[in-house]
Design a protein around this motif. Sequence first.
Motif, PDB file in Angstrom:
ATOM      1  N   ALA A 178      42.147  37.361  37.150  1.00 22.63           N
ATOM      2  CA  ALA A 178      40.966  37.477  36.290  1.00 22.63           C
ATOM      3  C   ALA A 178      40.377  38.888  36.289  1.00 22.63           C
ATOM      4  O   ALA A 178      39.355  39.127  35.661  1.00 22.63           O
ATOM      5  N   GLY A 179      41.005  39.841  37.016  1.00 21.54           N
ATOM      6  CA  GLY A 179      40.582  41.228  36.960  1.00 21.54           C
ATOM      7  C   GLY A 179      39.682  41.707  38.080  1.00 21.54           C
ATOM      8  O   GLY A 179      39.270  42.860  38.078  1.00 21.54           O
ATOM      9  N   GLU A 207      40.021  37.314  26.562  1.00 20.59           N
ATOM     10  CA  GLU A 207      40.330  37.151  27.986  1.00 20.59           C
ATOM     11  C   GLU A 207      40.594  38.511  28.649  1.00 20.59           C
ATOM     12  O   GLU A 207      40.152  38.777  29.758  1.00 20.59           O
ATOM     13  N   PHE A 208      41.328  39.359  27.937  1.00 26.11           N
ATOM     14  CA  PHE A 208      41.624  40.680  28.475  1.00 26.11           C
ATOM     15  C   PHE A 208      40.344  41.506  28.613  1.00 26.11           C
ATOM     16  O   PHE A 208      40.148  42.215  29.613  1.00 26.11           O
ATOM     17  N   ALA A 209      39.449  41.416  27.629  1.00 29.92           N
ATOM     18  CA  ALA A 209      38.182  42.153  27.695  1.00 29.92           C
ATOM     19  C   ALA A 209      37.351  41.694  28.886  1.00 29.92           C
ATOM     20  O   ALA A 209      36.745  42.517  29.587  1.00 29.92           O
ATOM     21  N   VAL A 210      37.331  40.387  29.156  1.00 34.80           N
ATOM     22  CA  VAL A 210      36.591  39.856  30.303  1.00 34.80           C
ATOM     23  C   VAL A 210      37.231  40.342  31.609  1.00 34.80           C
ATOM     24  O   VAL A 210      36.529  40.756  32.541  1.00 34.80           O
ATOM     25  N   ALA A 211      38.562  40.320  31.688  1.00 34.23           N
ATOM     26  CA  ALA A 211      39.260  40.793  32.893  1.00 34.23           C
ATOM     27  C   ALA A 211      38.983  42.274  33.130  1.00 34.23           C
ATOM     28  O   ALA A 211      38.763  42.701  34.265  1.00 34.23           O
ATOM     29  N   LEU A 222      46.996  42.791  34.190  1.00 36.84           N
ATOM     30  CA  LEU A 222      45.846  42.132  33.569  1.00 36.84           C
ATOM     31  C   LEU A 222      46.208  41.551  32.212  1.00 36.84           C
ATOM     32  O   LEU A 222      45.793  40.439  31.869  1.00 36.84           O
ATOM     33  N   ARG A 223      46.994  42.278  31.429  1.00 35.01           N
ATOM     34  CA  ARG A 223      47.418  41.761  30.120  1.00 35.01           C
ATOM     35  C   ARG A 223      48.324  40.534  30.271  1.00 35.01           C
ATOM     36  O   ARG A 223      48.236  39.593  29.497  1.00 35.01           O
ATOM     37  N   LYS A 224      49.190  40.560  31.271  1.00 32.69           N
ATOM     38  CA  LYS A 224      50.100  39.440  31.523  1.00 32.69           C
ATOM     39  C   LYS A 224      49.328  38.152  31.798  1.00 32.69           C
ATOM     40  O   LYS A 224      49.712  37.074  31.352  1.00 32.69           O
ATOM     41  N   HIS A 225      48.217  38.265  32.536  1.00 33.59           N
ATOM     42  CA  HIS A 225      47.452  37.084  32.923  1.00 33.59           C
ATOM     43  C   HIS A 225      46.263  36.805  32.012  1.00 33.59           C
ATOM     44  O   HIS A 225      45.548  35.825  32.216  1.00 33.59           O
ATOM     45  N   ASN A 226      46.058  37.656  31.013  1.00 28.76           N
ATOM     46  CA  ASN A 226      44.941  37.501  30.074  1.00 28.76           C
ATOM     47  C   ASN A 226      45.435  37.895  28.688  1.00 28.76           C
ATOM     48  O   ASN A 226      45.119  38.972  28.182  1.00 28.76           O
ATOM     49  N   ALA A 227      46.211  36.982  28.083  1.00 34.42           N
ATOM     50  CA  ALA A 227      46.938  37.301  26.854  1.00 34.42           C
ATOM     51  C   ALA A 227      46.035  37.537  25.647  1.00 34.42           C
ATOM     52  O   ALA A 227      46.306  38.412  24.829  1.00 34.42           O
TER      53      ALA A 227
END
Length: 183
Positions: free
Chosen positions: A107-108, A70-74, A61-66
Motif C-alpha cells: 500500500a506504499g 490506488e497508485f495515487a493513494v500508495a 507500487l504500480r504492480k500492487h496498485n494497478a
Amino acid sequence: RAGDARGGLDLRLKPYGCAATGKDLGMIEIVKSASTVARIQTRLGGGALGALRKHPVEAFLRKHNAGDHEFAVARENFIYSCAGYCVATYVLGIGDRHADNIMVTNAGHLFHIDFGHFLGNFKSKYGIKRETAPFVFTPSMAHVLGGVDDALFAEFERTATAAYNVLRRHARLLVTLFSLMLS
C-alpha cells in the motif's frame, strides 16, 4: 494533510510490535504484504544492478496498485511515511540504514527495521565510520515522487519540515524521555 487537535501530523507510519523476552532476545511482529527495498531492487530492477536503477520501488507500487486512484493513494502513503522516517532516523541517530533494513508495504508505506544502532552508535570498520549520511533518501525514493522538481517532492519536503518542527516543539519532553533511558 490530516492532523490532530494538538497540531500533529498523520505521517501514515506503520509501527509494528516488538517485545523483549530476555537479554539480546525478543520477538517482532511480521508485517504482511511488505518487501525490503533490497528485494524490490533485485526482483524489479533486473538482479544485482537493480540497486543502481531508479524505477524498482515505483514499479513495485504500480504492480500492487494497478488503478490510477490506488497508485495515487500508495504514492501519498509513501510521501508521508518516507518523510516521517527520514526525520525519525535523523533525530534518533539511527544507523546501519541500507536496502535490507528499509521496507515498503504493498500500500506504499515505507518503514525501517533493525534498530541495533541508534543515538549515534554507528558501525565503523578499521576506525572508519560507515555512515555517510544523516538519513537515507535515495534517488529511487525521489523517483517515486516524480523527481526533485516535482510537486510531490515539494510536498515531501514540506511534510518532513513540518514533522521536524513538531518534534522541535516537544524537544523538552523528548530530552526528558531519553534521559530516563540513560541508566
